[in-house]
Design an enzyme around this catalytic site. Structure first.
Site, PDB file in Angstrom:
ATOM      1  N   ARG A 110      32.601  49.469  25.862  1.00  0.00           N
ATOM      2  CA  ARG A 110      33.852  48.714  25.987  1.00  0.00           C
ATOM      3  C   ARG A 110      35.053  49.489  25.483  1.00  0.00           C
ATOM      4  NH1 ARG A 110      36.004  43.384  22.832  1.00  0.00           N
ATOM      5  NH2 ARG A 110      37.081  42.351  24.555  1.00  0.00           N
TER       6      ARG A 110
ATOM      7  N   ALA B  92      41.773  42.021  27.515  1.00  0.00           N
ATOM      8  CA  ALA B  92      40.339  42.165  27.736  1.00  0.00           C
ATOM      9  C   ALA B  92      39.694  40.885  27.233  1.00  0.00           C
ATOM     10  CB  ALA B  92      39.800  43.382  26.976  1.00  0.00           C
ATOM     11  N   SER B  93      39.027  40.166  28.107  1.00  0.00           N
ATOM     12  CA  SER B  93      38.454  38.869  27.741  1.00  0.00           C
ATOM     13  C   SER B  93      37.353  39.034  26.705  1.00  0.00           C
ATOM     14  CB  SER B  93      37.890  38.172  28.976  1.00  0.00           C
ATOM     15  OG  SER B  93      38.899  37.951  29.930  1.00  0.00           O
ATOM     16  N   ALA B  94      37.086  37.952  25.956  1.00  0.00           N
ATOM     17  CA  ALA B  94      36.009  37.970  24.979  1.00  0.00           C
ATOM     18  C   ALA B  94      34.695  38.293  25.679  1.00  0.00           C
ATOM     19  CB  ALA B  94      35.913  36.626  24.275  1.00  0.00           C
TER      20      ALA B  94
ATOM     21  N   PHE C 227      42.210  31.676  30.245  1.00  0.00           N
ATOM     22  CA  PHE C 227      42.563  33.012  30.713  1.00  0.00           C
ATOM     23  C   PHE C 227      44.054  33.083  31.007  1.00  0.00           C
ATOM     24  CE2 PHE C 227      38.086  33.054  31.237  1.00  0.00           C
ATOM     25  CZ  PHE C 227      37.662  34.370  31.388  1.00  0.00           C
TER      26      PHE C 227
END
Length: 399
Positions: free
Chosen positions: A40, A101-103, A246
């Site tokens: 990531r 950046a999403s969880a 989101f």
């Protein structure tokens, strides 16, 4: 494609996998392998943004705070990767997050819901950092992944990292609502930004019995996931799921500023009172906010603390997406059961909110999982409760 990682990075990945499992339960092996194999931190910019405790965002630079930066990169949380659409903030105006950046737990949850199989074609709306596309490529094969990003800088950055780590992913800079017909049809389409509807173009680019998965947005509230299956006629139907918040697709933001575009000094609002608390309809109850978003499709709200008015501690503003009508509901902070209401414009917005709240309570305060959506091939949307024949009609004249 597996990448060599340092012991510190390996420990961080293991910690992330443990955190995802704590949220989601046991991970499907293929997605656990993807998270372990697609680093990531390689997809994140060297400067990321964290809340500063004062309502804004402060930069965190990998070159000067490497330990904190790496810990944040592998925390099971969303990370703001861009502010102000990449532009400097105006003087006196706080930076706003424009890409993130999403969880990871939400990322893996959505990938598991989408359930693409090796060899299937997937279109992603919203490349962002590219990590989600990298995970898809690890499982499906990079040649089966197409990703569209509206921001040219983000698209270029993501394409460069993907070309190095998972070569073969197609990254396109453009409007995701138009899809990418050159590689259609797709077995699955997934959005990584909130959409307030599914365009006819996306439906047309999905194979029969293919699926579309998107975070859901209404001006009132961004919440939930919509999972649709496209039928042989090009229509789609599916249910909502109560997960996640989101960022909105850029073309679907409400671009109005309250005191620039909506409320003006010459407005003379009508005064009334209400027993409905503004914080019941716009507080922490996401079931209520989600339902009201479906019932009030063109209304948005904003909370105003300490508005510099006598005997007003907090105020809820409600306005139409075109700025033509507004309402303000005042809370004096004394836990009274009566609130002062001010309304201006051709529509009485608080009356509409009150009607929507009455519907919500009369139907047992339904959670998002009880709602569904039918979308026809021309892009017409119809929400329903429990079953497709139970249409949820907006409580306003808006469509």
């Amino acid at each position: 494609m597996s990448q060599a990682v340092s012991p510190r990075e390996l420990a961080a990945v293991r910690g992330l996998l443990t955190a995802i499992e704590a949220d989601n339960g046991a991970l499907p092996e293929r997605w656990a392998s993807a998270v372990a194999s697609v680093p990531r931190h390689r997809f994140l910019p060297r400067v990321i943004w964290q809340r500063d405790g004062a309502g804004g965002y402060a930069p965190l630079d990998a070159d000067t705070e490497s330990e904190a930066w790496l810990a944040t990169a592998y925390a099971n949380t969303s990370i703001v990767t861009q502010v102000n659409d990449g532009q400097p903030a105006d003087d006196g105006v706080a930076a706003f997050p424009s890409s993130s950046a999403s969880a990871p737990s939400i990322v893996v949850l959505m990938l598991s819901m989408l359930d693409p199989q090796p060899g299937q074609q997937v279109l992603e709306i919203g490349t962002g950092t590219g990590w989600n596309a990298g995970l898809l490529a690890h499982v499906l094969g990079a040649g089966n992944v197409t990703s569209v990003e509206v921001d040219p800088v983000l698209a270029e950055q993501a394409a460069a990292v993907l070309a190095e780590l998972t070569p073969g992913v197609t990254v396109v800079c453009g409007d995701g609502m138009l899809g990418h017909p050159n590689r259609a049809p797709y077995d699955h389409i997934m959005a990584t930004c909130s959409l307030n509807g599914v365009s006819a173009a996306l439906l047309a680019q999905t194979k029969a019995q293919g699926t579309i998965l998107t975070p859901w947005s209404r001006p009132w509230c961004d919440y939930g996931l919509l999972h649709l299956t496209v039928d042989d006629h090009g229509d789609a139907q599916g249910r909502f799921h109560p997960y996640a918040v989101f960022m909105r697709a850029r073309g679907q933001r409400v671009g109005l500023r309250l005191f620039r575009d909506v409320v003006h000094d010459d407005h003379v609002p009508a005064e009334s009172t209400t027993n409905l608390s503004p914080w019941a309809v716009a507080g922490d109850d996401y079931d209520a906010q989600f339902a009201l978003g479906l019932l009030l499709p063109d209304l948005w709200n904003v909370r105003h603390d300490n508005p510099d008015l006598d005997s007003v501690e907090r105020r809820l503003w409600v306005a139409t997406a075109d700025g033509s009508s507004w309402a303000a509901i005042d809370d004096d902070g004394k836990q009274n059961e009566e609130f002062t209401v001010w309304q201006h414009g051709p529509r009485r917005l608080w009356d509409e909110v009150t009607a929507a709240w009455a519907w919500f309570e009369a139907h047992g305060r339904p959670s998002p999982g009880r709602f569904g959506m039918t979308v026809t091939a021309d892009g017409t949307h119809r929400a329903w409760l429990d079953a497709p024949e139970n249409t949820v009609a907006p409580t306003t004249g808006a469509t």
